[in-house]
Write an enzyme that holds these catalytic residues in place. Sequence first.
Site, PDB file in Angstrom:
ATOM      1  N   TYR A  99      48.266  26.203  -6.076  1.00  0.00           N
ATOM      2  CA  TYR A  99      48.510  27.568  -5.626  1.00  0.00           C
ATOM      3  C   TYR A  99      47.233  28.201  -5.092  1.00  0.00           C
ATOM      4  O   TYR A  99      46.132  27.671  -5.270  1.00  0.00           O
ATOM      5  CB  TYR A  99      49.094  28.412  -6.765  1.00  0.00           C
ATOM      6  CG  TYR A  99      48.109  28.842  -7.829  1.00  0.00           C
ATOM      7  CD1 TYR A  99      47.649  27.946  -8.784  1.00  0.00           C
ATOM      8  CD2 TYR A  99      47.633  30.157  -7.880  1.00  0.00           C
ATOM      9  CE1 TYR A  99      46.751  28.340  -9.761  1.00  0.00           C
ATOM     10  CE2 TYR A  99      46.727  30.560  -8.854  1.00  0.00           C
ATOM     11  CZ  TYR A  99      46.289  29.647  -9.793  1.00  0.00           C
ATOM     12  OH  TYR A  99      45.394  30.038 -10.745  1.00  0.00           O
ATOM     13  N   LYS A 151      43.280  23.486  -8.112  1.00  0.00           N
ATOM     14  CA  LYS A 151      43.947  24.747  -8.477  1.00  0.00           C
ATOM     15  C   LYS A 151      45.428  24.483  -8.705  1.00  0.00           C
ATOM     16  O   LYS A 151      46.280  24.870  -7.895  1.00  0.00           O
ATOM     17  CB  LYS A 151      43.700  25.802  -7.382  1.00  0.00           C
ATOM     18  CG  LYS A 151      43.912  27.239  -7.869  1.00  0.00           C
ATOM     19  CD  LYS A 151      43.363  28.241  -6.860  1.00  0.00           C
ATOM     20  CE  LYS A 151      43.784  29.656  -7.199  1.00  0.00           C
ATOM     21  NZ  LYS A 151      43.067  30.243  -8.333  1.00  0.00           N
ATOM     22  N   GLU A 189      34.339  29.273 -17.750  1.00  0.00           N
ATOM     23  CA  GLU A 189      34.758  30.380 -16.885  1.00  0.00           C
ATOM     24  C   GLU A 189      35.699  31.270 -17.675  1.00  0.00           C
ATOM     25  O   GLU A 189      35.996  31.000 -18.836  1.00  0.00           O
ATOM     26  CB  GLU A 189      35.435  29.847 -15.617  1.00  0.00           C
ATOM     27  CG  GLU A 189      36.621  28.935 -15.876  1.00  0.00           C
ATOM     28  CD  GLU A 189      37.143  28.251 -14.598  1.00  0.00           C
ATOM     29  OE1 GLU A 189      36.951  28.807 -13.506  1.00  0.00           O
ATOM     30  OE2 GLU A 189      37.759  27.179 -14.725  1.00  0.00           O
ATOM     31  N   LEU A 228      36.957  26.142 -11.772  1.00  0.00           N
ATOM     32  CA  LEU A 228      37.511  26.388 -10.450  1.00  0.00           C
ATOM     33  C   LEU A 228      36.375  26.784  -9.506  1.00  0.00           C
ATOM     34  O   LEU A 228      35.486  27.555  -9.876  1.00  0.00           O
ATOM     35  CB  LEU A 228      38.528  27.525 -10.515  1.00  0.00           C
ATOM     36  CG  LEU A 228      39.226  27.766  -9.174  1.00  0.00           C
ATOM     37  CD1 LEU A 228      40.212  26.654  -8.885  1.00  0.00           C
ATOM     38  CD2 LEU A 228      39.918  29.109  -9.179  1.00  0.00           C
TER      39      LEU A 228
END
Lengths: 284, 284
Positions: A32, A147, A179, A204
């Site tokens: 996505y 992702k 993260e 990411l």
Amino acid sequence: MRTVYVNGEFVPEDEAKVSIFDRGFLFADGVYEVTTVLDRKLVDFFGHRARLRRSLGELNIVLDLTDEQLLDIHRQLIAANDLDEGIIYLQVTRGAADRDFVFPPEDTPVTTVLFTQAYSVIDNPLAQRGAKVVSVDDKRWSRCDIKTVQLLYPSLAKMEARSKGADDAWLVRDGLVTEGSSNNAYIVTRDGTIVTRDLSNLILHGITRRAVLECARNLQMKVEERPFTIEEAQGAREAFSTSASGFVSPVVQIDGKPIGDGSVGSVARQLREVYIAEMRKSAI
Amino acid sequence: MRTVYVNGEFVPEDEAKVSIFDRGFLFADGVYEVTTVLDRKLVDFFGHRARLRRSLGELNIVLDLTDEQLLDIHRQLIAANDLDEGIIYLQVTRGAADRDFVFPPEDTPVTTVLFTQAYSVIDNPLAQRGAKVVSVDDKRWSRCDIKTVQLLYPSLAKMEARSKGADDAWLVRDGLVTEGSSNNAYIVTRDGTIVTRDLSNLILHGITRRAVLECARNLQMKVEERPFTIEEAQGAREAFSTSASGFVSPVVQIDGKPIGDGSVGSVARQLREVYIAEMRKSAI
């Protein structure tokens, strides 16, 4: 009632459906992107589209849309939903096929879904007061650079944060912050250096991260891409996160300890302003 | 055309759809079970139903179906599809809501989907010739004990195995075999001891694993639940896997090395026969 996009058609949201055999539904076999809309224009669209192509390539999913068609669909959704400010969500899965861990034949049509969410991305209360975060063990898989829609753990981490009275979670693997639950994480050291985790398969590769670090360097701020601990973060002058929809978001508390004087820091505030100004200029 | 179950209705498979906003599709926020059907009856149904309840509990998903309703839906699907032999797949997700990492309100209806797959579970060619497996790094998340639909990595591992001319992958974390891509993994040592990974958050708590280990103990076979390496497996007398649809499946090669004399082992063959006989007796 929103108009959304499903496999070539623009339909009302309550008619937007996929097969129960969709591999996105059965195997989380999809990727996505979230692109922010400001002033009815797309923020850093080319960055998101390039990352989408990379994610698809890593999973050998062949999207049947050209770069131009992707841009056109985004723009049609902005128009159809009269979207001034918010985000456009895009998801591509390997398509529908009888359930099998083995991929379906390569000519199986992929599933492509896009929808809008309208909300104030500029006037965000968290940008005013700063977020409280808690640390949570990073139990995700080891390909966080793709992702994918395997988002159960970030969702659970966010809920754990909420249950502790915080706004968000920072994930910690082997003692080091990777993260946030849906954003990249940063601290500003006592000497003013911006520190954020270096790129690897464990985080990411944020499109906003890249743009914000470029803003920082243009402002002659010192940037270090390296791991840091929760303890170092708690002793830092400032902390913040970045994401497509959150831009630069200040963090004022980690695991109950105030960061700096516990109020929004000047580096985060300045970076947020400069980033938003840059994006307003470059949005398409 | 199969008849499948979606949220209270039995519908033709090509009309079986879920919202694009379903959290199963957007977040992999759902769990599943696969129950084998033999002679039109359900194998170890109570075990699968109990594990389903546990998985749902771990994720705080509240299923709106009673134990009796779950059994009734399975039986109606067997009848509607004239299913003599195969499997019934069940998936429950947190339901459809506008996309947010935060869970939707607790009164959001969950999504429940069931469908059948008809095939010969007894006459399985792999049971005759034995499977070739390759070892693949276990890059999954750290809650493999919850049977979630985050199955992208097992699917990728299976594809890596296929690309190497093998049938399946055994996953290795920190140098130790956890389990197969969609089954539990076993070796039989030179002295005849059955060894399989001990239960933890790193492996699925197989319903078939439990039943097969009980069969083994009833046959006075020695069982050790502990980790083992690929090297120990390659030096073992036999290897095999267990799963709901595969029962006991012999493994005859690991990373190119034949196990034992490279043919199906006697322990695997005997356990398969005894397990199938037991299940034929106890299926409901």
